[in-house]
Design a protein around this motif. Structure first.
Motif, PDB file in Angstrom:
ATOM      1  N   CYS A  40     -91.721 -53.079 108.868  1.00  0.00           N
ATOM      2  CA  CYS A  40     -92.840 -52.151 109.228  1.00  0.00           C
ATOM      3  C   CYS A  40     -92.614 -50.691 107.985  1.00  0.00           C
ATOM      4  O   CYS A  40     -92.695 -49.589 108.506  1.00  0.00           O
ATOM      5  CB  CYS A  40     -92.922 -51.872 110.811  1.00  0.00           C
ATOM      6  SG  CYS A  40     -93.700 -53.141 110.950  1.00  0.00           S
ATOM      7  N   LEU A  43     -92.475 -50.737 105.034  1.00  0.00           N
ATOM      8  CA  LEU A  43     -93.548 -50.366 103.972  1.00  0.00           C
ATOM      9  C   LEU A  43     -94.310 -49.236 103.958  1.00  0.00           C
ATOM     10  O   LEU A  43     -94.376 -48.483 104.104  1.00  0.00           O
ATOM     11  CB  LEU A  43     -94.586 -51.356 104.932  1.00  0.00           C
ATOM     12  CG  LEU A  43     -94.876 -52.829 105.105  1.00  0.00           C
ATOM     13  CD1 LEU A  43     -95.574 -54.005 105.440  1.00  0.00           C
ATOM     14  CD2 LEU A  43     -95.187 -53.155 103.368  1.00  0.00           C
ATOM     15  N   VAL A  44     -93.931 -48.372 105.525  1.00  0.00           N
ATOM     16  CA  VAL A  44     -93.285 -47.461 105.646  1.00  0.00           C
ATOM     17  C   VAL A  44     -93.077 -45.814 104.971  1.00  0.00           C
ATOM     18  O   VAL A  44     -93.395 -45.378 103.676  1.00  0.00           O
ATOM     19  CB  VAL A  44     -94.064 -46.510 106.980  1.00  0.00           C
ATOM     20  CG1 VAL A  44     -94.096 -45.275 107.096  1.00  0.00           C
ATOM     21  CG2 VAL A  44     -94.549 -47.285 108.311  1.00  0.00           C
ATOM     22  N   LEU A  46     -91.790 -47.155 101.902  1.00  0.00           N
ATOM     23  CA  LEU A  46     -92.816 -47.708 100.455  1.00  0.00           C
ATOM     24  C   LEU A  46     -94.352 -46.720 100.308  1.00  0.00           C
ATOM     25  O   LEU A  46     -94.310 -46.352  98.795  1.00  0.00           O
ATOM     26  CB  LEU A  46     -92.608 -49.151  99.794  1.00  0.00           C
ATOM     27  CG  LEU A  46     -91.619 -50.269  99.576  1.00  0.00           C
ATOM     28  CD1 LEU A  46     -91.489 -51.362  99.814  1.00  0.00           C
ATOM     29  CD2 LEU A  46     -90.582 -48.777  98.469  1.00  0.00           C
ATOM     30  N   THR A  47     -94.581 -46.737 100.786  1.00  0.00           N
ATOM     31  CA  THR A  47     -96.593 -46.067 101.173  1.00  0.00           C
ATOM     32  C   THR A  47     -95.923 -45.136 100.646  1.00  0.00           C
ATOM     33  O   THR A  47     -96.925 -44.233  99.985  1.00  0.00           O
ATOM     34  CB  THR A  47     -97.193 -46.188 102.387  1.00  0.00           C
ATOM     35  OG1 THR A  47     -97.183 -47.729 102.571  1.00  0.00           O
ATOM     36  CG2 THR A  47     -98.471 -45.791 102.395  1.00  0.00           C
ATOM     37  N   PHE A  48     -94.845 -43.977 101.589  1.00  0.00           N
ATOM     38  CA  PHE A  48     -94.536 -42.624 101.159  1.00  0.00           C
ATOM     39  C   PHE A  48     -94.247 -42.169  99.526  1.00  0.00           C
ATOM     40  O   PHE A  48     -94.967 -40.647  98.969  1.00  0.00           O
ATOM     41  CB  PHE A  48     -93.601 -41.842 102.750  1.00  0.00           C
ATOM     42  CG  PHE A  48     -94.167 -41.860 103.716  1.00  0.00           C
ATOM     43  CD1 PHE A  48     -95.233 -41.811 103.679  1.00  0.00           C
ATOM     44  CD2 PHE A  48     -93.657 -41.987 105.032  1.00  0.00           C
ATOM     45  CE1 PHE A  48     -96.534 -40.662 104.833  1.00  0.00           C
ATOM     46  CE2 PHE A  48     -94.153 -41.887 106.594  1.00  0.00           C
ATOM     47  CZ  PHE A  48     -95.352 -40.983 105.837  1.00  0.00           C
ATOM     48  N   THR A  49     -93.527 -43.315  99.742  1.00  0.00           N
ATOM     49  CA  THR A  49     -92.952 -43.083  97.963  1.00  0.00           C
ATOM     50  C   THR A  49     -94.220 -42.767  96.974  1.00  0.00           C
ATOM     51  O   THR A  49     -93.518 -42.101  96.607  1.00  0.00           O
ATOM     52  CB  THR A  49     -92.174 -44.043  98.004  1.00  0.00           C
ATOM     53  OG1 THR A  49     -90.869 -44.401  98.614  1.00  0.00           O
ATOM     54  CG2 THR A  49     -90.919 -43.388  96.062  1.00  0.00           C
ATOM     55  N   ALA A  50     -94.705 -44.070  97.130  1.00  0.00           N
ATOM     56  CA  ALA A  50     -95.794 -44.319  96.242  1.00  0.00           C
ATOM     57  C   ALA A  50     -97.226 -43.130  96.091  1.00  0.00           C
ATOM     58  O   ALA A  50     -97.502 -42.542  95.336  1.00  0.00           O
ATOM     59  CB  ALA A  50     -96.414 -45.504  96.443  1.00  0.00           C
ATOM     60  N   VAL A  51     -97.244 -42.391  97.401  1.00  0.00           N
ATOM     61  CA  VAL A  51     -98.004 -41.383  97.228  1.00  0.00           C
ATOM     62  C   VAL A  51     -97.389 -40.072  97.302  1.00  0.00           C
ATOM     63  O   VAL A  51     -98.226 -39.581  96.318  1.00  0.00           O
ATOM     64  CB  VAL A  51     -98.395 -41.390  98.934  1.00  0.00           C
ATOM     65  CG1 VAL A  51     -99.135 -39.834  98.858  1.00  0.00           C
ATOM     66  CG2 VAL A  51     -99.280 -42.594  99.397  1.00  0.00           C
TER      67      VAL A  51
END
Length: 148
Positions: A40, A43-44, A46-51
């Motif tokens: 988890c 995933l959080v 990676l999501t912040f990095t992608a954004v």
């Protein structure tokens, strides 16, 4: 009858708690699931990095777009300026002044050459017999041809 059973059991549990025989039980499982927490958190992250990357790319595109818009505006202004300048130089007044500077005079007769068949239409005559036309050509470094 079932209601009496539940109430009697509840009464017994309350009575047991008063005597000290009841014990506290944790509702959470005793084995910690660290793998799930790690997935988890990953995933959080990676999501912040992608954004962050998407926002950076979008900001760069916006910067390039604004730079190109400024350049397009400058080129449009230059185009308008050059078109006005060309219109001024094409005017009959300007052409007449330029011809006067070159000591040109209006022609009284004209002749035209049709390129499709090479025919000459009209008759050209001298404008003024007293004036001669001299053309100064830049030196090419070659000797003039001799007439034999």
């Amino acid at each position: 009858m079932s209601q009496m059973t539940i109430s009697s059991r509840l009464g017994r549990t309350a009575a047991l708690g008063a005597r000290g025989r009841a014990r506290a039980v944790d509702a959470a499982p005793t084995s910690a699931n660290h793998g799930f927490r790690l997935v988890c958190a990953l995933l959080v992250a990676l999501t912040f990095t992608a954004v962050l990357l998407l926002n950076t790319v979008r900001a760069e595109g916006s910067y390039v777009l604004s730079t190109l818009e400024v350049e397009a505006t400058a080129l449009h202004d230059e185009k308008v300026t050059l078109a006005d300048e060309l219109a001024g130089k094409e005017s009959s007044e300007h052409l007449a002044q330029a011809a006067t500077k070159l000591k040109m005079v209006p022609s009284t007769s004209t002749a035209t050459l049709r390129l499709s068949d090479g025919s000459l239409t009209g008759v050209a005559s001298k404008v003024d017999g007293s004036r001669t036309l001299t053309v100064d050509l830049p030196s090419t470094g070659t000797a003039p041809a001799k007439d034999d």
